[in-house]
Design an enzyme around this catalytic site. Structure first.
Site, PDB file in Angstrom:
ATOM      1  N   CYS A 260     -19.049 -24.812  76.218  1.00 37.84           N
ATOM      2  CA  CYS A 260     -20.346 -24.112  76.222  1.00 37.84           C
ATOM      3  C   CYS A 260     -20.488 -23.178  75.034  1.00 37.84           C
ATOM      4  O   CYS A 260     -21.297 -23.397  74.144  1.00 37.84           O
ATOM      5  CB  CYS A 260     -20.489 -23.278  77.495  1.00 37.84           C
ATOM      6  SG  CYS A 260     -20.307 -24.202  78.988  1.00 37.84           S
TER       7      CYS A 260
HETATM    8  N1  SAJ Z   1     -13.701 -15.398  75.204  1.00 37.88           N
HETATM    9  C1  SAJ Z   1     -13.356 -14.374  74.328  1.00 37.88           C
HETATM   10  N2  SAJ Z   1     -13.795 -13.109  74.576  1.00 37.88           N
HETATM   11  C2  SAJ Z   1     -14.575 -12.820  75.669  1.00 37.88           C
HETATM   12  C3  SAJ Z   1     -14.920 -13.880  76.546  1.00 37.88           C
HETATM   13  C4  SAJ Z   1     -14.477 -15.157  76.302  1.00 37.88           C
HETATM   14  O1  SAJ Z   1     -12.661 -14.603  73.339  1.00 37.88           O
HETATM   15  O2  SAJ Z   1     -14.937 -11.663  75.855  1.00 37.88           O
HETATM   16  C5  SAJ Z   1     -13.272 -16.765  74.914  1.00 37.88           C
HETATM   17  C6  SAJ Z   1     -12.469 -17.391  76.033  1.00 37.88           C
HETATM   18  O3  SAJ Z   1     -11.095 -17.132  75.845  1.00 37.88           O
HETATM   19  C7  SAJ Z   1     -12.798 -18.875  75.863  1.00 37.88           C
HETATM   20  C8  SAJ Z   1     -14.222 -18.858  75.345  1.00 37.88           C
HETATM   21  O4  SAJ Z   1     -14.438 -17.551  74.794  1.00 37.88           O
HETATM   22  O5  SAJ Z   1     -11.970 -19.450  74.887  1.00 37.88           O
HETATM   23  C9  SAJ Z   1     -15.276 -19.140  76.413  1.00 37.88           C
HETATM   24  O6  SAJ Z   1     -14.973 -18.309  77.484  1.00 37.88           O
HETATM   25  P1  SAJ Z   1     -16.036 -18.092  78.712  1.00 37.88           P
HETATM   26  O7  SAJ Z   1     -15.478 -17.012  79.579  1.00 37.88           O
HETATM   27  O8  SAJ Z   1     -17.387 -17.910  78.170  1.00 37.88           O
HETATM   28  O9  SAJ Z   1     -15.872 -19.406  79.537  1.00 37.88           O
HETATM   29  P2  SAJ Z   1     -16.744 -20.731  79.596  1.00 37.88           P
HETATM   30  O10 SAJ Z   1     -16.702 -21.486  78.339  1.00 37.88           O
HETATM   31  O11 SAJ Z   1     -16.314 -21.421  80.833  1.00 37.88           O
HETATM   32  O12 SAJ Z   1     -18.225 -20.192  79.748  1.00 37.88           O
HETATM   33  C10 SAJ Z   1     -18.857 -20.280  80.989  1.00 37.88           C
HETATM   34  C11 SAJ Z   1     -20.295 -20.344  80.617  1.00 37.88           C
HETATM   35  N3  SAJ Z   1     -21.035 -20.796  81.756  1.00 37.88           N
HETATM   36  C12 SAJ Z   1     -22.040 -21.672  81.531  1.00 37.88           C
HETATM   37  O13 SAJ Z   1     -22.338 -22.053  80.434  1.00 37.88           O
HETATM   38  C13 SAJ Z   1     -22.761 -22.136  82.723  1.00 37.88           C
HETATM   39  C14 SAJ Z   1     -20.816 -18.990  80.174  1.00 37.88           C
HETATM   40  O14 SAJ Z   1     -22.247 -18.995  80.175  1.00 37.88           O
HETATM   41  C15 SAJ Z   1     -20.383 -17.896  81.092  1.00 37.88           C
HETATM   42  O15 SAJ Z   1     -20.834 -16.650  80.548  1.00 37.88           O
HETATM   43  C16 SAJ Z   1     -18.878 -17.888  81.155  1.00 37.88           C
HETATM   44  O16 SAJ Z   1     -18.501 -19.139  81.753  1.00 37.88           O
HETATM   45  C17 SAJ Z   1     -18.382 -16.719  81.979  1.00 37.88           C
HETATM   46  O17 SAJ Z   1     -19.105 -15.705  82.063  1.00 37.88           O
HETATM   47  O18 SAJ Z   1     -17.240 -16.808  82.440  1.00 37.88           O
END
Ligand code: SAJ
Length: 425
Positions: A260
């Site tokens: 995403c």
């Molecule tokens: N990450 C960082 N710093 C942060 C948050 C995440 O480096 O502060 C990295 C994570 O390690 C990962 C990537 O970014 O590698 C994505 O992390 P994520 O927590 O956003 O996880 P995803 O990819 O599963 O994102 C999903 C998304 N959900 C949908 O698209 C429906 C996103 O919109 C959500 O915000 C996210 O989950 C969430 O909040 O956990």
């Protein structure tokens, strides 16, 4: 109420929970997928995806999973839940969506509601999908209805899942909008916001995920600058987060992965270009986040210099392969880039991920510690957060790079090892 029949096209981490929840709420649910093994498991009541909601509820419902697209013809509603990746040039790849639409056209059911859940950029419904139907002589609002409800599944989230996440819905006409909104009202215990057009609905998901990418890039840039100034960026962000309004903490790390966050911004960047707008800011954010693996390796080289060890020939134990904590998903994982850079610098690379043991080079943590000179934590699995400085010290580890800032910095430093986090010295 006559049981409406629903066909979910794509039974992955989005489609399968949706199919289960629709069945739990009284719909007759058919699932269409091209993975025969996945189909077999689902029809035997076993979830091919590790997710509590599925493990608990799939055995309770009767989902007819099949690879035969003729099942579409039986259904009142078809919902497209296929992946929308980017290609090697970072351009949106809508091939899976096109394939699903072709299947609906080939097995057309007059009067059907077609809902797209896959992430698409503003304009795809009006500029690609509706023209495909028109090409086949199917007129929207007359022969079928077309709506968009962007998926919002957050893999591994213990609180938010398909049953309670608010949704937005947009459509080509009022009937399609109301029909889609009624469907989601029936299956989701949350707010269902009806958008004024399908284009606004398409924009919502891109906006929310680009927001996240930009905010992560902001703290990643802070990490680089605070590294130079000897400021612990994690502590500074925690301090900022004590402000009870208008601040939302994000955290620096060795990279941004997943299907995403590092993907969705390109959908808007590329489509806006066609309309003559250049998203400079979003592109800079992408550039910052894509630079984090290289920055992490630079930190490792600095740390090895402090103990007079060259990266060339040093054995580096990489903790984690998946893109985020407690999932086994490798898509766009920054660890791929970290390993590539380590090998380019002629380091010996060992890897261990408890969620991806088949791609790990060692069997467990203690084997990794025994054989490594330096540790690079790349994924913040809960299991890794329990690693103590004794575990590392007793195995002769000299350098620890904490790519997710989740280890005990002080005790590692007090044990005489060199510790570097991302924005944490
Ligand atoms: N990450 C960082 N710093 C942060 C948050 C995440 O480096 O502060 C990295 C994570 O390690 C990962 C990537 O970014 O590698 C994505 O992390 P994520 O927590 O956003 O996880 P995803 O990819 O599963 O994102 C999903 C998304 N959900 C949908 O698209 C429906 C996103 O919109 C959500 O915000 C996210 O989950 C969430 O909040 O956990």
């Amino acid at each position: 109420m006559k049981k409406e029949k629903v066909c979910i096209i794509g039974l992955g981490y989005v489609g399968l929970p949706l199919a289960v929840q629709a069945a739990l709420r009284g719909y007759e649910v058919y699932g269409l997928d091209n993975d025969k093994e996945k189909i077999r498991k689902i029809n035997s009541g076993k979830s091919p995806i590790k997710e509590d909601f599925l493990d608990i509820n799939l055995p309770k419902v009767n989902i007819h999973a099949t690879a035969d697209p003729k099942v579409i013809k039986k259904c009142d509603i078809s919902i497209v839940c296929v992946p929308t990746p980017i290609d090697e040039k970072k351009l949106p790849d809508l091939t899976p969506v096109k394939g699903a639409i072709e299947a609906i056209i080939q097995n057309f059911k007059k009067g059907q509601l077609v809902i797209i859940e896959s992430t698409i950029n503003p304009g795809v419904c009006e500029e690609m999908i509706e023209p495909m139907f028109k090409e086949a002589g199917k007129i929207v609002n007359k022969d079928y209805h077309l709506a968009h409800c962007p998926e919002r599944i957050n893999p591994g989230d213990p609180k938010w899942n398909v049953t309670n996440i608010n949704r937005v819905v947009g459509a080509f006409d009022k009937k399609g909008l109301q029909w889609a909104a009624d469907f989601y009202e029936n299956i989701v215990d949350g707010q269902i916001m009806q958008m004024s057009s399908i284009r606004e609905a398409e924009a919502v998901k891109i906006v929310e995920n680009s927001f996240r990418d930009i905010n992560i890039a902001f703290v990643n840039e802070l990490a680089k600058s605070f590294d130079k100034m000897g400021i612990d960026v994690v502590e500074a962000i925690k301090g900022a987060a004590t402000k009870p309004f208008s601040f939302m903490p994000h955290w620096p790390s060795c990279g941004v992965g997943g299907h995403c966050i590092p993907v969705d911004p390109y959908y808007l960047i590329e489509r806006a270009k066609l309309s003559g707008f250049d998203h400079e800011f979003m592109k800079i954010a992408r550039k910052v986040n894509l630079s984090m693996p290289e920055y992490t390796i630079e930190l490792l080289q600095d740390a090895l210099n402090e103990v007079k060890m060259p990266l060339n020939g040093t054995t580096v134990g990489v903790l984690g392969l998946s893109y985020k904590a407690n999932v086994s998903d490798l898509r766009e994982s920054p660890v791929k880039e970290l390993i590539k850079l380590l090998k380019e610098n002629k380091a010996n690379v060992l890897t261990f991920d408890p969620y991806v043991t088949d791609k790990s080079t060692v069997k467990n943590l203690s084997e990794l510690f025994k054989k490594s000179d330096a540790i690079l934590l790349a994924t913040d699995h809960t299991e890794f957060k329990k690693i103590s400085s004794e575990d590392l010290k007793k195995n002769g580890i000299k350098v620890v790079i904490d790519g997710k800032n989740c280890l005990d910095k002080e005790s590692i430093k007090e044990s005489g090892m060199v510790y570097k986090g991302i924005g944490r010295r």
